[in-house]
Enzyme design. Sequence first.
Site, PDB file in Angstrom:
ATOM      1  N   SER A 269       7.432  12.582   3.713  1.00  0.00           N
ATOM      2  CA  SER A 269       7.184  12.943   5.111  1.00  0.00           C
ATOM      3  C   SER A 269       6.374  14.236   5.191  1.00  0.00           C
ATOM      4  O   SER A 269       5.358  14.350   4.518  1.00  0.00           O
ATOM      5  CB  SER A 269       8.537  13.109   5.795  1.00  0.00           C
ATOM      6  OG  SER A 269       8.572  12.422   6.982  1.00  0.00           O
ATOM      7  N   HIS A 410      11.038   4.524   7.729  1.00  0.00           N
ATOM      8  CA  HIS A 410      10.648   5.804   7.157  1.00  0.00           C
ATOM      9  C   HIS A 410      11.868   6.429   6.486  1.00  0.00           C
ATOM     10  O   HIS A 410      12.738   6.981   7.164  1.00  0.00           O
ATOM     11  CB  HIS A 410      10.157   6.685   8.309  1.00  0.00           C
ATOM     12  CG  HIS A 410       9.696   8.045   7.910  1.00  0.00           C
ATOM     13  ND1 HIS A 410       8.442   8.272   7.385  1.00  0.00           N
ATOM     14  CD2 HIS A 410      10.287   9.258   7.983  1.00  0.00           C
ATOM     15  CE1 HIS A 410       8.294   9.568   7.166  1.00  0.00           C
ATOM     16  NE2 HIS A 410       9.405  10.185   7.510  1.00  0.00           N
TER      17      HIS A 410
HETATM   18  C1  GCU Z   1       7.547  13.767  12.409  1.00  0.00           C
HETATM   19  C2  GCU Z   1       6.073  14.088  12.294  1.00  0.00           C
HETATM   20  C3  GCU Z   1       5.486  13.543  10.998  1.00  0.00           C
HETATM   21  C4  GCU Z   1       6.307  14.002   9.800  1.00  0.00           C
HETATM   22  C5  GCU Z   1       7.755  13.658  10.022  1.00  0.00           C
HETATM   23  C6  GCU Z   1       8.729  14.198   8.990  1.00  0.00           C
HETATM   24  O1  GCU Z   1       7.720  12.391  12.585  1.00  0.00           O
HETATM   25  O2  GCU Z   1       5.448  13.565  13.429  1.00  0.00           O
HETATM   26  O3  GCU Z   1       4.151  13.998  10.849  1.00  0.00           O
HETATM   27  O4  GCU Z   1       5.810  13.459   8.612  1.00  0.00           O
HETATM   28  O5  GCU Z   1       8.208  14.200  11.258  1.00  0.00           O
HETATM   29  O6  GCU Z   1       8.403  15.088   8.241  1.00  0.00           O
HETATM   30  O7  GCU Z   1       9.874  13.766   9.040  1.00  0.00           O
END
Ligand code: GCU
Length: 436
Positions: A269, A410
């Site tokens: 992420s 995710h």
């Molecule tokens: C949010 C953000 C993403 C990121 C994610 C995370 O969803 O919009 O860009 O990758 O958080 O780090 O959990």
Amino acid sequence: MPIYMRYRVLMIGFALSTTLASGSARAQAPRIPSNEDESKAGDYALPDPLVLQNGSKVNDAETWIRKRRPEIVRLFETNMHGRSPGRPEGESFDVFDTDAHALGGTAIRKQITIRFDDRKESPKIDVLMYLPEKAEKPVPLVLVLSFLGNEKLAPDPAIRLSTVWDRKTMTKRRADESSRAKKNAYELDQVLARGYGIATLCYTDIEPDFPGGTAYGVRPLFFKPGQTAPAADEWGAIAAWGWGLSRVMDYLETDQDVDAKRVAIVGYSRLGKTVLWAGARDTRFAMVIAGGSGEGGAALSRRNYGETLKHIKANFPYWFCANYQQFADRPADLPVDSHMLISLIAPRPLYLATAEDDRWADPRGEFLAAVAAEPVYRLLGARGLETTDMPPLNRPILHTIGFHYRPGKHAVTTYEWDRYLDFIDMHFSKRSAREN
Ligand code: GCU
């Protein structure tokens, strides 16, 4: 209250995903619409990574290494991540704990505090490391940049309890005995079983993750007299977290039990975005493994799909340098895109993990960036994905660039770790080292 905190915070946490690298909540931005229709992702032209700014073509590895690569690094520094300082003069390592018979006699445990100066109140990084006891030293190492405190890796009472900055309440939270992991994290067991060491650190040791967090992190250590904020082309939070990884590498280079030439950095992420930039800048990292890195990571910014620069500007502007914000409504003017970030990692192995329901992170945008970086890998004698068709679900590609697209959300699951380790075996095992 900062804007991003007002948004719905979605916890992604089914049992498998509660591993060390995935303890994040995702803030989404429902107020700015986002496109998830492939037919509306838009047309775009990508800058050619193999054409110098003066228009001449890069035809050989030497020109890439001497001219084009440094040019692209500078473009990312100026327009996206900002410039980071080097190794601080006052850096020191305190190996405050060593146990040659940890985890029931199967591992060597070390804990190290990395300091940047001698002021007590300055930020410092606590690194926890386990090395397989039996494996021949020095061992290759998997370095995980984590959302969580080190005590979440194993129920080992000797692990120093962390103090982690909570990004929602914007306060420091000191872990207590009840915070310790109830069992070993999956990745700990698997990494050791395959003969590698694992080290972890929590990203908020370097800088907390909220607007205004700069004040509590490492960046002020480098302010000039009178400076109160980074300049428009100086490092953002992601660059600071990546800089922290380089400081861990400074330590690893001094540890006789670790093969500093075979260190893989792993992040998911926002921490996937971080390991990509850390690996792009610091070529001491032999491998980069970035999961769900999405916008500002491996996904092409020129595609209008899932999260875009506009969302980043609204929700997480502090992750990048101030110059980046001007491109929020015109990504086509950004002199770089994620395929160029990937090309900076070439010819070192890079693995990208994506998931079907993680449309916010634009899995296809990550795949297409890897495809567009392939000419650089090829120029340097390494293998790209060697296809322009997105692979079906659960059919990972493992070349010098690796990629998977799995069903689900995710999250970091056992599927991620098993593929990561296959990829590491392929590039780091003794046999493959001899073959290369
Ligand atoms: C949010 C953000 C993403 C990121 C994610 C995370 O969803 O919009 O860009 O990758 O958080 O780090 O959990």
